[in-house]
Design a protein around this motif. Structure first.
Motif, short mmCIF file in Angstrom:
data_model
loop_
_atom_site.label_atom_id
_atom_site.label_comp_id
_atom_site.label_asym_id
_atom_site.label_seq_id
_atom_site.Cartn_x
_atom_site.Cartn_y
_atom_site.Cartn_z
N ALA A 199 0.81 -1.21 0.00
CA ALA A 199 0.00 0.00 0.00
C ALA A 199 0.84 1.27 0.00
O ALA A 199 0.41 2.32 -0.48
CB ALA A 199 -0.93 -0.01 1.22
N GLU A 200 2.08 1.17 0.51
CA GLU A 200 2.95 2.34 0.54
C GLU A 200 3.64 2.59 -0.79
O GLU A 200 4.24 3.65 -0.98
CB GLU A 200 3.99 2.17 1.65
N PHE A 201 3.58 1.59 -1.69
CA PHE A 201 4.21 1.74 -3.01
C PHE A 201 3.19 1.35 -4.08
O PHE A 201 3.30 0.28 -4.70
CB PHE A 201 5.46 0.87 -3.12
N PRO A 202 2.20 2.19 -4.31
CA PRO A 202 1.13 1.85 -5.27
C PRO A 202 1.65 1.63 -6.68
O PRO A 202 1.01 0.95 -7.48
CB PRO A 202 0.20 3.07 -5.20
N GLN A 203 2.82 2.21 -6.99
CA GLN A 203 3.37 2.03 -8.34
C GLN A 203 3.77 0.57 -8.61
O GLN A 203 3.99 0.20 -9.76
CB GLN A 203 4.58 2.96 -8.55
N TRP A 204 3.87 -0.22 -7.57
CA TRP A 204 4.19 -1.63 -7.77
C TRP A 204 3.01 -2.42 -8.33
O TRP A 204 3.17 -3.54 -8.79
CB TRP A 204 4.64 -2.25 -6.44
#
Length: 533
Positions: free
Chosen positions: A161-166
């Motif tokens: 959730a902290e890295f939505p670009q993943w």
């Protein structure tokens, strides 16, 4: 990993009835040992208006490795760490499905001795699974559950959730809601579809998994639009088991459509015969074989001596007549509709002029015997490419039958109830529409020549009727005229001057528009003395 099952109620029908249906008391937490850990059942809420049961499975990762199969997640020998660090304790999978069927074994069968009427009634249900592996994504989840009457919410779970670009992971948060299903139906849906979505099982899939699938899929799987995908994934893509399951499911579907029992549909073979046997099955073959070996009445019998050669069996004469007609028609791709134990298919394979042969029958038992007769499992690649056995019913149109040169219905129509003959007619002559159709059927007039056949009896107990020559010609002429065919009639077997042959064959030949035009031109030429304009 866990899931919750919730329902709502009223003072007259309290939601806490869920405890009776699940056979688990809402007032206490319970634990059950499984092969791979411990299953807990508890109720986060339980009152008149709302009741929720939670199934929590604590997975023993070490037990999973020690008892798991030798390949796949939880047992991969080439990834030692992955055996202990994986998603099995957290994501719903076949582990949860097995726990579900074990802990709620009575509920999944729809049995409740305390409240039997409630067990058969639809409930307002809400099922939540926080982490469900979905190989195919939310769309596949929708495709699997929506046809069963569920309102589906499948929210993708982000990788982080902290890295939505993943992007999203392969997991979804699933919510199912319905007011039209019983609790037993809901549990059976979950039992089958959880491992299907995960596309993996934690145990070796053996032949008894087919029976488990059919039991859990009763009432919904035969008509599911994703039946083949469900069957293949549930059986870990084991082709032999998948084929067996699909054949049995097709029988169930046909039986339900005809409002009959499966045993009545799958009745083509009374007993398994030897692979090398050239005889046909049942009393029909026995009657015909007896007739052809000297049980006829009159001087024909008296003229025979012990030194006479044994006459060719009628079944063989029939196949020879069919093959000769196919050769004359120039057919290369042939359908044997109602192929039974595969005698005709076997004979066609011996002639290289027939490049593709499809045998179709409604009976799984008949197809199993045909496959063994043909030795499909040991057949060379080139020969195997020429033949295919499929299950199906002539009472329904089947797109698999289109595009062939010829179709054969050998001793088939007499097994069809007269009201359904029109459906068979359209399926073959209207929908499949091959260039040539061969139909053979007993000639009832000839039955008097057989001492072994009691007066008034048909040649086989399953025959719905037997036509005389006039009746068969009338039917064939009507069919030919309705679907654009010419028809001629060929006797099969000794043609008795009084009662005709034992078998009558109609050869239907499609009259194309070009051929009709040519015939018209020839007729005009004959009338005008050959003058053309």
């Amino acid at each position: 990993m866990f899931l919750t099952i919730s329902t709502t109620g009223t003072a007259e029908r309290p939601a806490t009835d869920l405890g009776f249906l699940l056979h688990k008391h809402p007032g206490k937490a319970q634990a059950f040992s499984t092969s791979y850990g411990t299953a807990h059942v508890l109720y986060p809420e339980a009152d008149v208006e709302r009741c929720t049961a939670a199934l929590l499975l604590e997975v023993d990762a070490v037990a999973l490795v020690r008892r798991g199969k030798t390949k796949g997640r939880g047992g991969a020998p080439d990834a030692a760490l992955a055996q202990y660090v994986n998603d099995r304790p957290y994501a719903a999978s076949s582990l949860l499905a097995v726990a579900l069927s074990g802990v709620f074994s009575t509920a999944i069968r729809g049995v409740c001795t305390t409240m039997p009427e409630r067990a058969g009634e639809p409930l307002p249900l809400r099922i939540e699974i926080p982490a469900l592996p979905a190989r195919g994504g939310p769309n596949l989840v929708q495709q699997l559950f929506a046809p069963l009457g569920w309102a589906v919410t499948a929210e993708p779970v982000a990788l982080d959730a902290e890295f939505p670009q993943w992007g999203d992971s392969r997991y979804v948060r699933l919510v199912l809601e319905s007011e039209a299903l019983t609790l037993a139906e809901a549990l059976r849906h979950l039992y089958v579809l959880l491992p299907v979505l995960d596309d993996a099982k934690h145990y070796w899939v053996s032949a008894d998994e087919v029976d488990k699938l059919l039991r859990a899929g009763e009432g919904w799987l035969p008509g599911h639009p994703e039946q083949k995908l469900i069957t293949s994934r549930y059986l870990s893509r084991r082709w032999s088991l998948t084929r067996q399951a699909i054949e049995r499911l097709e029988l169930v579907r046909l039986a339900e459509t005809d409002d009959s029992e499966v045993e009545e549909i799958d009745n083509a073979v009374e007993e398994i015969q030897d692979d090398d046997s050239d005889n046909e099955t049942g009393t029909e073959a026995g009657t015909e074989a007896g007739a052809e070996t000297g049980t006829k009445t009159g001087t024909e019998t008296g003229a025979k001596t012990e030194t006479d050669e044994r006459p060719t069996p009628l079944a063989v004469l029939r196949r020879e007549a069919i093959i000769a007609a196919l050769q004359e028609a120039g057919a290369a791709r042939v359908l044997d509709l109602g192929c039974g134990q595969g005698q005709l298919v076997q004979a066609l394979l011996k002639d290289p002029r027939f490049t593709e042969i499809v045998g179709m029958d409604v009976s799984v038992r008949a197809l199993t015997i045909a496959a063994r007769r043909l030795k499909l499992d040991r057949m060379g690649e080139r020969q195997a490419s020429r033949v295919r056995l499929v299950q199906g019913s002539l009472a329904y149109t089947d797109r698999r039958l289109k595009g062939y040169d010829a179709a054969v219905l050998s001793e088939v129509v007499e097994h069809v109830d007269p009201p359904r003959l029109s459906a068979v007619e359209y399926s073959v002559f209207g929908a499949a529409h091959p260039r040539t159709v061969l139909v053979t059927t007993p000639n009832v007039e000839y039955n008097v020549r057989w001492e072994s056949l009691p007066a008034g009896h048909t040649r086989h107990g399953d025959h719905r009727f037997e036509w005389n020559r006039e009746e068969f010609r009338a039917w064939a002429d009507t069919v030919a005229g309705r679907h654009g065919y010419d028809v001629r009639f060929v006797p099969v077997g000794p043609d008795d001057p009084e009662v005709g042959p034992p078998t009558q064959m109609a050869v239907f030949t499609l009259t194309t528009k070009e051929e009709k035009a040519s015939q018209c031109r020839n007729q005009v030429g004959a009338v005008t003395g050959g003058v053309t304009w």
